[in-house]
Design a protein around this motif. Structure first.
Motif, PDB file in Angstrom:
ATOM      1  N   ARG A  62      -0.413  34.197  76.996  1.00 53.55           N
ATOM      2  CA  ARG A  62       0.480  33.048  76.835  1.00 53.55           C
ATOM      3  C   ARG A  62       1.687  33.399  75.972  1.00 53.55           C
ATOM      4  NH1 ARG A  62      -4.470  30.054  76.874  1.00 53.55           N
ATOM      5  NH2 ARG A  62      -4.641  30.244  74.613  1.00 53.55           N
ATOM      6  N   SER A  63       1.637  34.524  75.268  1.00 52.59           N
ATOM      7  CA  SER A  63       2.722  34.908  74.367  1.00 52.59           C
ATOM      8  C   SER A  63       3.813  35.745  75.047  1.00 52.59           C
ATOM      9  CB  SER A  63       2.164  35.665  73.161  1.00 52.59           C
ATOM     10  OG  SER A  63       1.568  36.877  73.566  1.00 52.59           O
ATOM     11  N   ILE A  64       3.626  36.098  76.323  1.00 52.34           N
ATOM     12  CA  ILE A  64       4.636  36.882  77.052  1.00 52.34           C
ATOM     13  C   ILE A  64       4.795  36.345  78.470  1.00 52.34           C
ATOM     14  CG2 ILE A  64       4.109  38.961  75.713  1.00 52.34           C
ATOM     15  CD1 ILE A  64       2.798  40.112  78.247  1.00 52.34           C
ATOM     16  N   ALA A 101      12.982  44.589  81.402  1.00 51.99           N
ATOM     17  CA  ALA A 101      14.256  43.890  81.204  1.00 51.99           C
ATOM     18  C   ALA A 101      14.031  42.386  81.060  1.00 51.99           C
ATOM     19  CB  ALA A 101      15.210  44.184  82.362  1.00 51.99           C
ATOM     20  N   ASP A 102      13.088  41.823  81.825  1.00 50.51           N
ATOM     21  CA  ASP A 102      12.761  40.397  81.705  1.00 50.51           C
ATOM     22  C   ASP A 102      12.233  40.079  80.308  1.00 50.51           C
ATOM     23  OD1 ASP A 102      13.506  39.977  84.346  1.00 50.51           O
ATOM     24  OD2 ASP A 102      11.434  39.916  85.099  1.00 50.51           O
ATOM     25  N   LEU A 103      11.350  40.939  79.789  1.00 51.66           N
ATOM     26  CA  LEU A 103      10.816  40.729  78.439  1.00 51.66           C
ATOM     27  C   LEU A 103      11.930  40.823  77.394  1.00 51.66           C
ATOM     28  CD1 LEU A 103       7.461  42.712  78.667  1.00 51.66           C
ATOM     29  CD2 LEU A 103       7.730  40.224  78.534  1.00 51.66           C
ATOM     30  N   GLU A 104      12.815  41.787  77.558  1.00 48.76           N
ATOM     31  CA  GLU A 104      13.946  41.920  76.633  1.00 48.76           C
ATOM     32  C   GLU A 104      14.859  40.694  76.725  1.00 48.76           C
ATOM     33  OE1 GLU A 104      14.208  46.763  76.240  1.00 48.76           O
ATOM     34  OE2 GLU A 104      15.401  45.792  77.807  1.00 48.76           O
ATOM     35  N   GLY A 105      15.028  40.171  77.929  1.00 45.96           N
ATOM     36  CA  GLY A 105      15.818  38.957  78.112  1.00 45.96           C
ATOM     37  C   GLY A 105      15.173  37.740  77.473  1.00 45.96           C
ATOM     38  N   GLU A 122       7.539  51.695  77.004  1.00 50.34           N
ATOM     39  CA  GLU A 122       8.292  51.060  75.927  1.00 50.34           C
ATOM     40  C   GLU A 122       7.380  50.224  75.052  1.00 50.34           C
ATOM     41  OE1 GLU A 122      11.954  49.075  76.651  1.00 50.34           O
ATOM     42  OE2 GLU A 122      12.799  50.811  77.673  1.00 50.34           O
ATOM     43  N   MET A 123       7.713  50.215  73.769  1.00 47.29           N
ATOM     44  CA  MET A 123       7.059  49.349  72.798  1.00 47.29           C
ATOM     45  C   MET A 123       8.064  48.257  72.449  1.00 47.29           C
ATOM     46  SD  MET A 123       5.412  52.321  70.408  1.00 47.29           S
ATOM     47  CE  MET A 123       4.430  51.231  69.397  1.00 47.29           C
ATOM     48  N   LEU A 124       7.647  47.002  72.586  1.00 49.48           N
ATOM     49  CA  LEU A 124       8.521  45.859  72.356  1.00 49.48           C
ATOM     50  C   LEU A 124       7.881  44.933  71.320  1.00 49.48           C
ATOM     51  CD1 LEU A 124       9.149  45.044  76.123  1.00 49.48           C
ATOM     52  CD2 LEU A 124      10.686  46.311  74.639  1.00 49.48           C
ATOM     53  N   HIS A 128       5.484  37.816  66.012  1.00 51.42           N
ATOM     54  CA  HIS A 128       4.154  38.384  65.745  1.00 51.42           C
ATOM     55  C   HIS A 128       3.524  39.040  66.978  1.00 51.42           C
ATOM     56  CE1 HIS A 128       3.022  34.578  67.611  1.00 51.42           C
ATOM     57  NE2 HIS A 128       1.802  35.056  67.751  1.00 51.42           N
ATOM     58  N   VAL A 129       4.286  39.141  68.069  1.00 48.06           N
ATOM     59  CA  VAL A 129       3.759  39.691  69.326  1.00 48.06           C
ATOM     60  C   VAL A 129       4.301  41.103  69.560  1.00 48.06           C
ATOM     61  CG1 VAL A 129       3.571  39.362  71.823  1.00 48.06           C
ATOM     62  CG2 VAL A 129       3.700  37.366  70.308  1.00 48.06           C
ATOM     63  N   SER A 130       3.402  42.049  69.757  1.00 48.55           N
ATOM     64  CA  SER A 130       3.780  43.414  70.127  1.00 48.55           C
ATOM     65  C   SER A 130       3.267  43.686  71.532  1.00 48.55           C
ATOM     66  CB  SER A 130       3.155  44.432  69.169  1.00 48.55           C
ATOM     67  OG  SER A 130       3.699  44.279  67.888  1.00 48.55           O
ATOM     68  N   VAL A 131       4.120  44.299  72.346  1.00 50.25           N
ATOM     69  CA  VAL A 131       3.756  44.605  73.730  1.00 50.25           C
ATOM     70  C   VAL A 131       4.121  46.060  74.011  1.00 50.25           C
ATOM     71  CG1 VAL A 131       4.092  44.009  76.158  1.00 50.25           C
ATOM     72  CG2 VAL A 131       4.279  42.237  74.418  1.00 50.25           C
ATOM     73  N   ASN A 132       3.177  46.796  74.564  1.00 46.21           N
ATOM     74  CA  ASN A 132       3.428  48.163  75.027  1.00 46.21           C
ATOM     75  C   ASN A 132       3.363  48.135  76.546  1.00 46.21           C
ATOM     76  OD1 ASN A 132       3.490  49.168  72.379  1.00 46.21           O
ATOM     77  ND2 ASN A 132       1.285  49.368  72.354  1.00 46.21           N
ATOM     78  N   ILE A 133       4.412  48.619  77.173  1.00 47.22           N
ATOM     79  CA  ILE A 133       4.488  48.631  78.637  1.00 47.22           C
ATOM     80  C   ILE A 133       4.536  50.068  79.113  1.00 47.22           C
ATOM     81  CG2 ILE A 133       5.808  47.930  80.673  1.00 47.22           C
ATOM     82  CD1 ILE A 133       4.807  45.534  79.118  1.00 47.22           C
ATOM     83  N   SER A 134       3.717  50.380  80.098  1.00 52.13           N
ATOM     84  CA  SER A 134       3.726  51.678  80.753  1.00 52.13           C
ATOM     85  C   SER A 134       3.848  51.421  82.248  1.00 52.13           C
ATOM     86  CB  SER A 134       2.421  52.423  80.448  1.00 52.13           C
ATOM     87  OG  SER A 134       2.363  53.621  81.176  1.00 52.13           O
TER      88      SER A 134
END
Length: 149
Positions: A62-64, A101-105, A122-124, A128-134
């Protein structure tokens, strides 16, 4: 003959970067051992794997934003270690890049990252939310942690 050498050179270059999605997956899996009590000198693995067919609904997801492409495949979660990871297949590298790019937006800031012709990682972070995308051809991994809970 020149085309064969060019293809071989391209393959060698790709071989140098295969580790990016693997390293991010290992980083995500390595979190499975963090924060667990030792039992008999060994850490307990409390991660739970589940097959998924839709974007899961939990405090992490729910946080992303959910990805707009790909097919949900499976998830790994561990409340003790404090993470949730979802994996998608049937997705292109370009669609994975579009998801980042959507997450960055949506306000996520890039902390670290690397990419090549075959993959991106990328690590975003946002609040308080950290997301690692591969992402690579046919695979998208999303590793979510929440700080300060």
């Amino acid at each position: 003959m020149g085309q064969i050498k060019a293809l071989q050179k391209g393959m060698i270059g790709m071989k140098k970067w295969w580790f990016i999605p693997v390293a991010l997956s290992l980083l995500a899996a390595g979190g499975c051992t963090l924060g667990r009590p030792d039992v008999g000198g060994m850490r307990q693995n409390t991660a739970v794997r589940e097959e998924i067919s839709a974007w899961p609904d939990n405090k992490y997801t729910r946080s992303i934003l959910p990805p707009g492409s790909g097919s949900p495949d499976y998830a790994l979660s561990d409340e003790t270690a404090g993470y949730y990871a979802a994996f998608f297949d049937n997705i292109t590298l370009e669609q994975g890049k579009a998801y980042i790019a959507d997450l960055e937006g949506d306000g996520f800031q890039k902390i670290a990252g690397s990419q090549n012709k075959a993959a991106i990682g990328e690590m975003l972070q946002k609040g308080h939310v950290s997301v690692n995308i591969s992402a690579s051809e046919n695979v998208l991994g999303i590793y979510i942690t929440l700080q300060n809970e």
